[in-house]
Every structure is written in structure tokens, then in C-alpha cells.
Design an enzyme around this catalytic site. Structure first.
Site, short mmCIF file in Angstrom:
data_model
loop_
_atom_site.label_atom_id
_atom_site.label_comp_id
_atom_site.label_asym_id
_atom_site.label_seq_id
_atom_site.Cartn_x
_atom_site.Cartn_y
_atom_site.Cartn_z
N PHE A 151 41.66 46.36 42.61
CA PHE A 151 40.45 45.71 43.13
C PHE A 151 40.87 44.75 44.24
O PHE A 151 41.54 43.75 43.99
CB PHE A 151 39.66 44.94 42.06
CG PHE A 151 38.38 44.40 42.64
CD1 PHE A 151 37.26 45.20 42.74
CD2 PHE A 151 38.33 43.12 43.18
CE1 PHE A 151 36.08 44.73 43.34
CE2 PHE A 151 37.17 42.65 43.79
CZ PHE A 151 36.05 43.46 43.87
N ASP A 236 48.45 40.88 46.78
CA ASP A 236 47.10 40.32 46.70
C ASP A 236 47.10 39.31 45.55
O ASP A 236 47.00 39.68 44.38
CB ASP A 236 46.08 41.43 46.46
CG ASP A 236 44.65 40.88 46.39
OD1 ASP A 236 44.49 39.67 46.20
OD2 ASP A 236 43.70 41.68 46.51
N LYS A 265 39.91 32.52 47.00
CA LYS A 265 39.37 31.89 45.79
C LYS A 265 39.78 30.41 45.62
O LYS A 265 39.21 29.54 46.25
CB LYS A 265 39.73 32.70 44.55
CG LYS A 265 39.07 34.09 44.55
CD LYS A 265 39.22 34.77 43.22
CE LYS A 265 38.86 36.25 43.27
NZ LYS A 265 37.45 36.54 43.32
C1 LIG Z 1 42.55 40.58 43.52
C2 LIG Z 1 41.33 40.41 44.38
N1 LIG Z 1 41.37 40.75 45.67
C3 LIG Z 1 40.31 40.60 46.47
C4 LIG Z 1 39.12 40.10 46.01
C5 LIG Z 1 37.93 39.96 46.93
O1 LIG Z 1 37.64 38.63 47.17
P1 LIG Z 1 36.18 38.24 47.71
O2 LIG Z 1 35.20 38.54 46.61
O3 LIG Z 1 36.28 36.78 48.04
O4 LIG Z 1 35.94 39.08 48.92
C6 LIG Z 1 39.02 39.72 44.67
C7 LIG Z 1 37.76 39.21 44.11
O5 LIG Z 1 37.52 39.22 42.92
C8 LIG Z 1 40.15 39.88 43.83
O6 LIG Z 1 40.12 39.54 42.53
#
Ligand SMILES: Cc1ncc(COP(=O)(O)O)c(C=O)c1O
Length: 407
Positions: A151, A236, A265
Site C-alpha cells: 500500500f 516507504d 504522516k
Molecule cells: C505505507 C504508506 N504509504 C503511502 C501512504 C499514502 O499516504 P497518503 O494517504 O498521505 O497519500 C500510506 C497511507 O496510509 C501508507 O500507509
């Protein structure tokens, strides 16, 4: 505009707000029906006057606790000075934000964006350009390796390499150039890499997939494979980073230094969308003026907020708290036995209770018991309170979970 006349101060305010949201908002989420109007520390308060221990922390954006007073002050002070200059001009917060974040990550430069997905996109663009400019990959042949059950956000490129059909269905055609391999399988990475591979994008722990922790040594081996093949390792750490798993970064558990950190975040402690890509000059230096950007990326309000959010993380040793309290909390949870429970796992203050039945009904039950959790991947209850949570609050939470399974 009949709805605008509704008196939301009267009884059943929550019900009325739910109706308005259902009528006027797109239905791209399936939230628990609790309408929050206020929050402080680890607690949120609903319009019905109920209070709940927040065990989601806005998907780990609120690591520093809700409405953290120091971050609030930074936001207020900066908001009264200047909020947005765009990158057409310079501002006095961006340089310090970049310097401080680069130092924290042990890297050379920073590219600020807003949301997590934008930061992931930025990393993908950097990796592709790096592949062409530095590695000599023939034009338009760059490949990026990603993992099943990943994700990384919701843009069309990102959902294009998701293995979750709900995320993809109806959004094609998708961006080519991605290869999907099983998560946690370093041999699969080694097998799929070619001379055209520019990057491997990975979550050190797959949170949305259900708190999936890869086998020990996986990240170390992946880093070795990347180094041996001149492939960039893109971590990530949007959800796992900034203290959540008991270290500053989840990669730190294996002493792995990725080529690119992707952060978001908790970078702003829940006040304002701030994300960033952090790397070496050799990598992020591939961007030239005009090749990438964002109107709000690097704005002074976001930078001031993020600088303080990072300072709070360090001053309050939130990674250390997460390690210590998380280990204790996990052991408390693991004492709970129930036929519906398949496994309870976690790292730091990131715990997942994997069930044999849908997790939603347990999240509803926990809500009734005063604890807000959200199911992830149907079968897993994620428990990730703010890192400022107190041991007594965690003891209370463990009791609530026990009660939910006893009910
Ligand atoms: C591991 C990871 N990458 C990317 C994202 C995407 O972030 P955003 O919702 O701020 O676009 C999230 C969001 O939950 C995430 O948990």
C-alpha cells in the site's frame, strides 16, 4: 440548500451529521460511525459527549498526540506570519526544515511534498530519472520492483501496481514499468532484477496489508541485492517511520539505510499534510527546475509545523517510548486467548490482531468499550495509539480488548 438549515446543536447531532455526510460526501470510505469534534493527547471526544482512546492515530499521523501543544503553538505562530509563498519565491522555514530532516535521516537533501502518495510518486520519478541519467538504462525501459499486498497510496500510477483489486478496479489503463514480487522473499527480488531495474520500493512492515512483518534479515538481504545490482532501495516509511515501530525508522531494526526514505504522516504530527523524500544528492539531484514540484510543497506553514513535530519526537524520545511500551503492551495482548484469534504480532506501538473472522465486528465492539480501532485487510485489528500514550492507558486498553473477546 435545506440541509444547511439543520440545527446541529440539537439532540442526535451525530445522526444528523452522518446524514449530511452521506448525502454530500463521496462514499470512498467506510468509517466507524463516531463523529469526533475534539481531541487531546491520546483521546478523542465525540459530538455525543463520549470519549475514546484513539488506537489508530490517524494511521500513525498523530504519533505526537492529538493537538500537541508545541506543534499547535508553532502552527499558530507561523500562521500569523506567512503560510504560503509557493516555490516561486523562497521562505525562511524551508531551508531549516530540509537541513534538519536531512540530518535526522543521515542523508544529504530533501524534497518536500504534501501527501504520502505524492512523496511516493516523487520517489518513483527520482528513481526512473536516476536510472536513465546515472545507470544508463535505455529510454523508457526502466523497471521498478514492488511487493504484493503493498500500500503506497491512491494515485493512478500507485494503484496500478497494487495487488488489491478494490484499489484498481475501474481505474485503468495503468502506468507500465512495475514488476510485482511476493513480500518478504529476497530470492524473488534477486530473480526479478534486470539491467533495467532502477529501484525496489518496499514497506519495511506492510501495515495496510495487516501488519505483516517480513522475516528477519529480509531488509538486509534486499539492501545487499540492490547494492550488488546498482538498484535504488526505496523505503516507504510513511506509516512505519518516525518512531512508530520503536526505532526512528523501521529499517533501523536491521540497520539498513535505504537510498531513499519516503516520509509523511507523523512528519507533521497530524496538523497539516507534509511529506518528503530524503536521499543523496546523486539521486534527488536528478530533478532540475521545472521537472517536479507542488504549489504547497515546502510551504512555510508546513515546514514550521514539521520542524516542531520532529523536535517533539526527539525531545520526548517517542521512538524509545514506543519500543518500551509497545513490547509490554504486545505481551499483554498476547496473553489473550480466543478461538477467533489467529495471531497477535507487532513491533513498537504497532500491533495487529489477526482473526479468523472479520475484524469489523470486533472494532465495533471495541468502540462500544471506549476504544477506537480500525480493521485492516478485513481480518486484522490494528492497534496503534499515539506514542505519547501512558502505560496506564495501555493497561486499560488491553483490558478492553480482553473484554471485547470475552463478550
Ligand atoms: C505505507 C504508506 N504509504 C503511502 C501512504 C499514502 O499516504 P497518503 O494517504 O498521505 O497519500 C500510506 C497511507 O496510509 C501508507 O500507509
Amino acid at each position: 440548500m435545506e440541509e444547511s438549515c439543520i440545527d446541529t446543536q440539537t439532540a442526535d447531532r451525530a445522526g444528523r451529521l452522518l446524514d449530511i455526510e452521506d448525502r454530500w460526501g463521496a462514499h470512498n470510505y467506510h468509517p466507524l460511525d463516531v463523529v469526533i469534534e475534539r481531541a487531546a493527547g491520546s483521546w478523542v471526544y465525540s459530538v455525543d459527549g463520549d470519549c475514546y482512546l484513539d488506537c489508530l492515530s490517524a494511521y500513525s499521523a498523530v504519533n505526537q498526540g492529538h493537538c500537541n501543544p508545541r506543534i499547535l503553538q508553532a502552527l499558530q505562530e507561523q500562521a500569523s506570519k506567512v503560510t504560503l509563498t509557493s516555490r516561486a519565491f523562497r521562505n525562511d522555514q524551508l531551508p531549516l526544515f530540509c537541513k534538519e530532516l536531512a540530518a535526522l535521516c543521515g542523508k544529504e537533501i530533501v524534497l518536500p511534498m504534501n501527501t504520502g502518495a505524492e512523496a511516493v510518486e516523487t520517489a518513483l520519478k527520482a528513481a526512473r530519472r536516476w536510472g536513465y541519467m546515472r545507470k544508463g538504462i535505455p529510454a523508457d525501459r526502466a523497471e521498478i520492483v514492488v511487493c504484493e499486498n503493498n500500500f503506497h497510496g491512491r494515485t493512478t500510477t500507485i494503484v496500478g501496481f497494487s495487488s488489491d483489486e478494490d484499489s484498481r478496479e475501474g481505474f485503468g489503463p495503468f502506468t507500465p514499468g512495475f514488476k510485482v514480487i511476493p513480500y518478504g522473499d529476497a530470492a524473488a527480488l534477486e530473480a526479478v532484477v534486470t539491467q533495467n531495474t532502477c529501484a525496489f520500493l518496499v514497506e519495511p512492515i506492510q501495515c495496510e496489508a495487516g501488519i505483516l512483518i517480513p522475516p528477519d534479515g529480509y531488509l538486509t538481504r534486499a539492501a545487499e541485492i540492490c547494492r550488488a545490482n546498482n538498484v535504488l532501495l526505496l523505503a516507504d516509511e510513511i506509516q512505519t517511520g518516525l518512531g512508530r515501530t520503536g526505532k526512528l525508522f523501521a529499517c533501523d531494526h536491521e540497520n539498513v539505510k535505504p537510498d531513499i526514505y519516503i516520509l509523511g504522516k507523523a512528519l507533521s504530527g497530524g496538523f497539516y499534510p507534509v511529506s518528503a523524500v530524503v536521499s543523496q544528492k546523486d539521486v534527488l539531484g536528478v530533478f532540475s527546475p521545472g521537472s517536479h514540484g507542488s504549489t504547497y510543497g515546502g510551504n512555510p506553514l508546513g515546514c514550521a509545523v514539521a520542524r516542531t513535530a520532529l523536535q517533539v519526537l526527539l525531545d520526548e524520545n517517542l521512538a524509545g517510548r514506543s519500543a518500551e511500551l509497545g513490547a509490554w503492551f504486545l505481551s499483554e495482548l498476547q496473553r489473550i486467548e480466543h478461538p477467533d484469534i489467529k495471531e497477535i504480532r507487532g513491533r513498537g506501538l504497532l500491533a495487529g490482531i489477526e482473526l479468523r473472522v472479520p475484524a469489523r465486528s470486533y472494532c465495533e465492539r471495541l468502540k462500544k468499550l471506549g476504544m477506537l480501532c480500525k480493521e485492516t485487510h478485513d481480518l486484522v485489528i490494528r492497534i496503534a495509539p499515539p506514542l505519547i500514550v501512558e502505560r496506564e492507558e495501555l493497561a486499560w486498553a488491553a483490558g478492553r480488548v480482553r473484554a471485547a473477546f470475552a463478550a
